[in-house]
Design an enzyme around this catalytic site. Structure first.
Site, mmCIF file in Angstrom:
data_model
loop_
_atom_site.group_PDB
_atom_site.id
_atom_site.type_symbol
_atom_site.label_atom_id
_atom_site.label_comp_id
_atom_site.label_asym_id
_atom_site.label_seq_id
_atom_site.Cartn_x
_atom_site.Cartn_y
_atom_site.Cartn_z
ATOM 1 N N GLY A 130 0.852 -1.178 0.000
ATOM 2 C CA GLY A 130 0.000 0.000 0.000
ATOM 3 C C GLY A 130 0.887 1.227 0.000
ATOM 4 N N GLU B 148 -3.146 2.812 5.538
ATOM 5 C CA GLU B 148 -3.080 3.886 4.531
ATOM 6 C C GLU B 148 -3.962 5.069 4.925
ATOM 7 O OE1 GLU B 148 -0.660 3.681 2.657
ATOM 8 O OE2 GLU B 148 -0.338 1.552 2.975
HETATM 9 ZN ZN ZN Z 1 2.862 3.343 5.710
#
Ligand code: ZN
Length: 155
Positions: free
Chosen positions: A49, A135
């Protein structure tokens, strides 16, 4: 296409609350390019991510590796978080060399806009839900090491 430089802990952009994206901007060349760059940068760094602030763009957009491949989410919100929590190891491209167990919601529901500005809505659980929470934290200026500190304080 370009691999961007990933900023690391200590850079103030990682501590800012990222700005909402004007939906009119979605589908624009700038946003499209940012998504492509983020995916490439994430792959190159072997991450699962990456959030826009990690390449110095304080904007509410991130890429997460889903079971069906990488997806881009703009202006994401969690509309549900499970009471059940789970603890597992995390690391971060912006905090190289550090890993630790972080408590996260086991499952959640997400609403966001796609990179083209289409509304998206889905449920996530397990490892994917963990990536999304990690995230999302980046968009709020939070790093996983803060969560670990917080957890150890509570004990
Ligand atoms: Zn991170």
């Amino acid at each position: 296409m370009a691999i961007r430089k990933i900023v690391t802990e200590g850079d103030p952009v990682l501590r800012q609350k990222a700005k909402e994206i004007d939906p009119k901007e979605l589908g624009s060349e700038r946003l499209r390019q940012l998504v492509v760059d983020l995916v490439e940068t994430m792959r190159e760094a072997k991450g699962v991510g990456i959030a826009a602030p990690q390449v110095g763009e304080s904007t509410r957009l991130f890429i997460a590796d889903s079971p069906d491949g990488p997806i881009a989410l703009a202006n994401p919100v969690f509309t549900r978080r499970s009471k059940k929590m789970t603890k597992d190891e995390e690391g971060c491209l912006s905090v190289p060399g550090q890993f630790g167990k972080v408590l996260r919601h086991r499952s959640l529901s997400v609403e966001a806009l796609s990179a083209e500005g289409k509304p998206v809505k889905f449920d996530a659980e397990g490892y994917f839900a963990r990536i999304l929470q990690h995230e999302m934290d980046h968009l709020d200026g939070i790093l996983f090491i803060d969560r670990i500190k917080e957890q150890s304080k509570g004990k």
